[in-house]
Write an enzyme that holds these catalytic residues in place. Structure first.
Site, PDB file in Angstrom:
ATOM      1  N   ARG A 215       8.114   9.821  11.114  1.00 40.00           N
ATOM      2  CA  ARG A 215       7.539  11.265  11.128  1.00 40.00           C
ATOM      3  C   ARG A 215       6.112  11.514  11.766  1.00 40.00           C
ATOM      4  NH1 ARG A 215       9.428  14.444   7.436  1.00 40.00           N
ATOM      5  NH2 ARG A 215       7.405  15.403   6.951  1.00 40.00           N
TER       6      ARG A 215
ATOM      7  N   PRO B  69       7.140  -6.583  -4.017  1.00 33.71           N
ATOM      8  CA  PRO B  69       6.126  -5.879  -5.096  1.00 33.71           C
ATOM      9  C   PRO B  69       4.832  -6.522  -5.152  1.00 33.71           C
ATOM     10  CG  PRO B  69       8.231  -6.304  -6.165  1.00 33.71           C
ATOM     11  CD  PRO B  69       8.400  -6.918  -4.712  1.00 33.71           C
TER      12      PRO B  69
HETATM   13  N1  LIG Z   1       8.800  -2.364  -4.964  1.00 33.51           N
HETATM   14  C1  LIG Z   1       8.914  -2.963  -3.649  1.00 33.51           C
HETATM   15  N2  LIG Z   1       8.074  -2.560  -2.850  1.00 33.51           N
HETATM   16  O1  LIG Z   1       8.662  -3.345  -1.535  1.00 33.51           O
HETATM   17  N3  LIG Z   1       9.852  -3.839  -1.822  1.00 33.51           N
HETATM   18  C2  LIG Z   1       9.834  -3.967  -3.178  1.00 33.51           C
HETATM   19  C3  LIG Z   1      10.894  -4.459  -4.202  1.00 33.51           C
HETATM   20  O2  LIG Z   1      11.067  -4.244  -5.336  1.00 33.51           O
HETATM   21  N4  LIG Z   1      11.683  -5.152  -3.225  1.00 33.51           N
HETATM   22  C4  LIG Z   1      12.653  -5.982  -4.089  1.00 33.51           C
HETATM   23  C5  LIG Z   1      12.968  -7.263  -3.426  1.00 33.51           C
HETATM   24  C6  LIG Z   1      11.779  -8.019  -3.160  1.00 33.51           C
HETATM   25  C7  LIG Z   1      12.116  -9.373  -2.530  1.00 33.51           C
HETATM   26  C8  LIG Z   1      13.187 -10.074  -3.455  1.00 33.51           C
HETATM   27  C9  LIG Z   1      14.576  -9.352  -3.658  1.00 33.51           C
HETATM   28  C10 LIG Z   1      14.112  -7.885  -4.223  1.00 33.51           C
END
Ligand SMILES: Nc1nonc1C(=O)NCC1CCCCC1
Length: 250
Positions: free
Chosen positions: A158, A93
């Site tokens: 794609r 995130p």
């Molecule tokens: N939103 C997101 N976009 O790309 N990845 C995401 C995420 O939520 N990843 C979870 C992961 C992130 C690292 C620690 C473990 C959980």
């Protein structure tokens, strides 16, 4: 296109490698996926892949040595197979928001290594030393980076010439030309009293193309005006959008 995946759960990717657009692209050799599991680099008897965070706090982080070992070998294989040093992507995130432009950039960047995080994430020094770019698929928190990795792989696949049956379908997708997609219709001609727009039954391909562009412009104006901001519309697009707005003015 070569993509190396670093993940503790490579089996999560089986479905996409055996079905659909990506599965077919792999079968055709248009995409090659390789998997590296940090657990295979564990040296202790418990095969540990997580470690406690300095400073305490809830949860664990991915263990540094096993993660770095997997990233290193994935990179080396990508280099050996393609002759180019792969770009290493970490999904979290905290990353740059992924949109179609970002997908196009990554899909044309040569070989990629995609690192799927687990637990509470990875050591910041691994981000600094081993990750080239951090990307996010959206502002929400998932339990791992595998699904974001699959999103990226699917969207990039794609765009590889020949992967989609019909070249136009990639261009006509939402966002491929920066607009939302137009409405689509198939049989039957009437559903619950709702008819297919007459133009689509007319056989006039020029009218149909104009109608679809008008709908894409109109929908984008209604639902995602941010995508139109700063976008230069040509005279035809401006006319079609004005027509749509006129027809849909409240
Ligand atoms: N939103 C997101 N976009 O790309 N990845 C995401 C995420 O939520 N990843 C979870 C992961 C992130 C690292 C620690 C473990 C959980």
């Amino acid at each position: 296109m070569w993509i190396g995946v670093v993940s503790l759960f490579p089996e999560m990717f089986e479905a996409m490698t055996q079905q659909g657009v990506v599965g077919r692209a792999i079968e055709r050799g248009q995409i090659e996926l390789g998997f590296w599991n940090p657990r295979d680099y564990a040296t202790d008897k418990h095969r540990s892949v997580d470690d406690r965070p300095y400073g305490g706090g809830p949860g664990m982080l991915m263990k540094v040595d096993t993660l770095r070992g997997a990233i290193h070998d994935a990179k080396a294989q990508g280099q050996a197979l393609t002759g180019r040093s792969p770009k290493v992507i970490y999904l979290s995130p905290q990353g740059r928001k992924l949109d179609q432009n970002g997908v196009e950039t990554l899909a044309s960047a040569g070989p990629l290594v995609v690192v799927a995080g687990r637990y509470e994430g990875i050591d910041e020094r691994v981000v600094e030393c081993d990750i080239d770019e951090e990307w996010s698929i959206g502002d929400y928190v998932l339990s791992g980076g595998e699904l974001p990795a699959m999103v990226l792989i699917d969207a990039a696949a794609r765009l590889i010439p020949g992967v989609l049956g019909h070249h136009d379908s990639a261009i006509e997708d939402s966002f491929s030309d920066g607009l939302l997609d137009c409405p689509h219709y198939t049989r039957p001609e009437v559903i619950d009293g709702k008819r297919v727009p007459d133009v689509l039954l007319s056989g006039h391909h020029g009218d149909i193309k104009r109608w679809r562009l008008k709908q894409s412009l109109g929908r984008t104006w209604q639902r995602r005006p941010d995508l139109l901001a700063g976008r230069e519309l040509d005279a035809e697009q401006r006319r079609l959008l004005d027509e749509y707005i006129e027809e849909h003015a409240k």
